[in-house]
Design an enzyme around this catalytic site. Structure first.
Site, PDB file in Angstrom:
ATOM      1  N   SER A  49       0.831  -1.203   0.000  1.00  0.00           N
ATOM      2  CA  SER A  49       0.000   0.000   0.000  1.00  0.00           C
ATOM      3  C   SER A  49       0.867   1.255   0.000  1.00  0.00           C
ATOM      4  CB  SER A  49      -0.947  -0.007   1.198  1.00  0.00           C
ATOM      5  OG  SER A  49      -0.231  -0.248   2.386  1.00  0.00           O
TER       6      SER A  49
ATOM      7  N   GLU B 126       0.975   5.590   0.724  1.00  0.00           N
ATOM      8  CA  GLU B 126       0.337   6.729   1.399  1.00  0.00           C
ATOM      9  C   GLU B 126       0.682   8.039   0.690  1.00  0.00           C
ATOM     10  OE1 GLU B 126       0.307   6.664   5.720  1.00  0.00           O
ATOM     11  OE2 GLU B 126       0.972   8.743   5.714  1.00  0.00           O
TER      12      GLU B 126
ATOM     13  N   ASP C  71      -2.083  14.818  16.135  1.00  0.00           N
ATOM     14  CA  ASP C  71      -1.126  15.431  17.072  1.00  0.00           C
ATOM     15  C   ASP C  71      -1.751  16.654  17.717  1.00  0.00           C
ATOM     16  OD1 ASP C  71       1.102  13.755  16.857  1.00  0.00           O
ATOM     17  OD2 ASP C  71       1.599  14.631  14.908  1.00  0.00           O
TER      18      ASP C  71
ATOM     19  N   HIS D 246       3.537  -0.938   3.943  1.00  0.00           N
ATOM     20  CA  HIS D 246       2.857   0.322   3.640  1.00  0.00           C
ATOM     21  C   HIS D 246       3.939   1.377   3.415  1.00  0.00           C
ATOM     22  CE1 HIS D 246      -0.440   3.267   3.890  1.00  0.00           C
ATOM     23  NE2 HIS D 246       0.348   4.013   4.636  1.00  0.00           N
TER      24      HIS D 246
ATOM     25  N   PHE E 237      11.704  14.392  10.725  1.00  0.00           N
ATOM     26  CA  PHE E 237      10.526  13.516  10.897  1.00  0.00           C
ATOM     27  C   PHE E 237      10.776  12.503  12.012  1.00  0.00           C
ATOM     28  CE2 PHE E 237       8.793  13.482   6.231  1.00  0.00           C
ATOM     29  CZ  PHE E 237       8.350  14.772   6.405  1.00  0.00           C
TER      30      PHE E 237
HETATM   31  P1  FAD Z   1      -4.075   7.397  20.123  1.00  0.00           P
HETATM   32  O1  FAD Z   1      -4.127   5.970  19.789  1.00  0.00           O
HETATM   33  O2  FAD Z   1      -5.293   8.033  20.717  1.00  0.00           O
HETATM   34  O3  FAD Z   1      -2.835   7.591  21.137  1.00  0.00           O
HETATM   35  C1  FAD Z   1      -2.332   8.888  21.437  1.00  0.00           C
HETATM   36  C2  FAD Z   1      -1.554   8.854  22.754  1.00  0.00           C
HETATM   37  O4  FAD Z   1      -2.439   8.751  23.848  1.00  0.00           O
HETATM   38  C3  FAD Z   1      -0.612   7.665  22.909  1.00  0.00           C
HETATM   39  O5  FAD Z   1       0.502   8.082  23.677  1.00  0.00           O
HETATM   40  C4  FAD Z   1      -1.431   6.631  23.665  1.00  0.00           C
HETATM   41  O6  FAD Z   1      -0.617   5.742  24.396  1.00  0.00           O
HETATM   42  C5  FAD Z   1      -2.286   7.518  24.568  1.00  0.00           C
HETATM   43  N1  FAD Z   1      -3.658   7.014  24.754  1.00  0.00           N
HETATM   44  C6  FAD Z   1      -4.427   6.395  23.825  1.00  0.00           C
HETATM   45  N2  FAD Z   1      -5.651   6.144  24.316  1.00  0.00           N
HETATM   46  C7  FAD Z   1      -5.659   6.630  25.580  1.00  0.00           C
HETATM   47  C8  FAD Z   1      -6.665   6.682  26.597  1.00  0.00           C
HETATM   48  N3  FAD Z   1      -7.890   6.184  26.394  1.00  0.00           N
HETATM   49  N4  FAD Z   1      -6.324   7.274  27.784  1.00  0.00           N
HETATM   50  C9  FAD Z   1      -5.079   7.796  28.000  1.00  0.00           C
HETATM   51  N5  FAD Z   1      -4.086   7.759  27.055  1.00  0.00           N
HETATM   52  C10 FAD Z   1      -4.394   7.199  25.869  1.00  0.00           C
HETATM   53  N6  FAD Z   1      -1.529  12.468  11.913  1.00  0.00           N
HETATM   54  C11 FAD Z   1      -2.273  13.371  11.219  1.00  0.00           C
HETATM   55  O7  FAD Z   1      -2.489  14.507  11.692  1.00  0.00           O
HETATM   56  N7  FAD Z   1      -2.828  13.039  10.003  1.00  0.00           N
HETATM   57  C12 FAD Z   1      -2.655  11.818   9.439  1.00  0.00           C
HETATM   58  O8  FAD Z   1      -3.160  11.561   8.345  1.00  0.00           O
HETATM   59  C13 FAD Z   1      -1.862  10.853  10.135  1.00  0.00           C
HETATM   60  N8  FAD Z   1      -1.644   9.619   9.625  1.00  0.00           N
HETATM   61  C14 FAD Z   1      -0.924   8.692  10.332  1.00  0.00           C
HETATM   62  C15 FAD Z   1      -0.747   7.424   9.800  1.00  0.00           C
HETATM   63  C16 FAD Z   1      -0.017   6.451  10.494  1.00  0.00           C
HETATM   64  C17 FAD Z   1       0.157   5.085   9.891  1.00  0.00           C
HETATM   65  C18 FAD Z   1       0.558   6.775  11.759  1.00  0.00           C
HETATM   66  C19 FAD Z   1       1.358   5.757  12.511  1.00  0.00           C
HETATM   67  C20 FAD Z   1       0.383   8.050  12.301  1.00  0.00           C
HETATM   68  C21 FAD Z   1      -0.362   9.024  11.602  1.00  0.00           C
HETATM   69  N9  FAD Z   1      -0.572  10.301  12.115  1.00  0.00           N
HETATM   70  C22 FAD Z   1      -1.313  11.225  11.404  1.00  0.00           C
HETATM   71  C23 FAD Z   1       0.041  10.713  13.402  1.00  0.00           C
HETATM   72  C24 FAD Z   1      -0.921  10.556  14.599  1.00  0.00           C
HETATM   73  O9  FAD Z   1      -2.050  11.379  14.448  1.00  0.00           O
HETATM   74  C25 FAD Z   1      -0.135  10.968  15.851  1.00  0.00           C
HETATM   75  O10 FAD Z   1       0.886  10.060  16.122  1.00  0.00           O
HETATM   76  C26 FAD Z   1      -0.997  11.236  17.100  1.00  0.00           C
HETATM   77  O11 FAD Z   1      -0.178  11.904  18.068  1.00  0.00           O
HETATM   78  C27 FAD Z   1      -1.553   9.980  17.757  1.00  0.00           C
HETATM   79  O12 FAD Z   1      -2.590   9.452  17.043  1.00  0.00           O
HETATM   80  P2  FAD Z   1      -3.185   8.001  17.404  1.00  0.00           P
HETATM   81  O13 FAD Z   1      -4.347   7.788  16.561  1.00  0.00           O
HETATM   82  O14 FAD Z   1      -2.104   7.002  17.423  1.00  0.00           O
HETATM   83  O15 FAD Z   1      -3.658   8.308  18.917  1.00  0.00           O
END
Ligand code: FAD
Length: 291
Positions: free
Chosen positions: A15, A17, A109, A270, A220
């Site tokens: 895949s 991105e 983020d 990916h 990055f």
């Molecule tokens: P979560 O899974 O919610 O985790 C965030 C943090 O909070 C982690 O430290 C986790 O341990 C902690 N946490 C999770 N759930 C809880 C809870 N219930 N209570 C307390 N703590 C918790 N960013 C963008 O802006 N746009 C994109 O298109 C994008 N694409 C991405 C694609 C991939 C494959 C990856 C790996 C990352 C991407 N990101 C993108 C980055 C991502 O948005 C950031 O890393 C963000 O800081 C965390 O997102 P997450 O969905 O992993 O968050």
């Protein structure tokens, strides 16, 4: 088609991105890249979402155009922290209306330069809540991917805690995960073991970043907490002002990394393409016999 179904059908998934470009020229160049990569017949492609919803329309329009004008299965990234639940549901309903069935559900983020930034009261604080929201409202219409972090998420106190929250996303209904970029496969293999112990049994697809620009990759990697092995840093430092040489070393490194991953049975790869096709195609051509 849903990625969860495709992952069951293919031996290994490939895949790519992309990010939504800001200009018309950028968009033309992206669709040229997409045309070149379409020959590889990837399992799916994905389009990123700007922090806090800054690319809401652009992401949607690129996703729609890929869906309507190419043969590719496309996944839309969606970050939740900049939106209310109502806004998220509107975005998702719109994707459903245009026939999109794949969402990468992310938190996003926390903006660094906005001290007054607040997650909306009626919003989702973490990605697991977004996965729940999608499942509650759209049942099985969407296949849902989530992010995973072989070296731990930068905000996480330790890897175990991060895996604990990863499991929450799986329990909420995620079908598969894509990892943050990493350059030392050992982190990935150790992570898979931790996930297995935690009862996570969805496909975890490694994210591969072909290095084409040393300064950019250093930035990055620092931001997302990915370690670049010392030996690779030394090699790249010597040629850092010669982009052709950097790319050559980057491709060589990625080929070795992917070969090792494929030999160790990964379900897919990916590629973070940064909207360029050259490095990804060269890497693919050298590893395709293993796919
Ligand atoms: P979560 O899974 O919610 O985790 C965030 C943090 O909070 C982690 O430290 C986790 O341990 C902690 N946490 C999770 N759930 C809880 C809870 N219930 N209570 C307390 N703590 C918790 N960013 C963008 O802006 N746009 C994109 O298109 C994008 N694409 C991405 C694609 C991939 C494959 C990856 C790996 C990352 C991407 N990101 C993108 C980055 C991502 O948005 C950031 O890393 C963000 O800081 C965390 O997102 P997450 O969905 O992993 O968050």
């Amino acid at each position: 088609m849903k990625i969860s179904e495709l992952l069951k059908q293919v031996n290994r998934s490939i895949s790519f991105e992309f990010f939504p470009p800001k200009t018309k020229e950028g968009e033309e160049s992206l669709f040229k890249t997409i045309k070149e990569l379409e020959h590889i017949k990837p399992t799916f492609v994905s389009v990123t979402y700007g922090a806090g919803g800054s690319t809401r329309d652009r992401t949607r329009n690129i996703v729609k155009k890929i869906h309507e004008t190419t043969s590719l299965t496309v996944m839309a990234h969606l970050t939740c922290i900049g939106h209310t639940k109502q806004q998220l549901l509107e975005i998702l309903q719109d994707y459903k209306n245009i026939g999109i069935q794949n969402i990468l559900a992310l938190r996003g983020d926390i903006p660094v330069n906005m001290e007054d930034f607040k997650i909306p009261e009626d919003g989702c604080k973490f990605a697991n809540e977004l996965v729940e929201l999608i499942r509650e409202n759209f049942k099985d219409w969407f296949s849902i991917g989530v992010a995973a972090y072989p070296e731990g998420h930068p905000e996480s106190p330790n890897l175990e805690r991060d895996v604990y929250y990863f499991k929450k996303k799986v329990d909420a209904g995620a079908d598969f995960a894509i990892t943050q970029m990493f350059f030392d496969n050992k982190y990935f293999y150790d992570y898979l073991e931790l996930c297995e112990k935690a009862g996570i049994n969805i496909p975890i697809i490694p994210g591969i970043m072909p290095i084409t620009n040393f300064k950019q990759i250093r930035k990055f990697a620092l931001m997302c907490g990915a370690t670049i092995p010392e030996e690779l840093v030394r090699k790249l430092e010597k040629v850092q002002d010669n982009n052709e040489e950097v790319e050559k070393i980057g491709i060589e490194f990625a080929v070795k990394q992917c070969e090792d991953l494929l030999k160790n049975g990964v379900k897919g790869l990916h590629f973070y393409t940064l909207n360029k096709s050259k490095a990804t195609i060269e890497i693919y051509n050298q590893i395709k016999h293993l796919i």
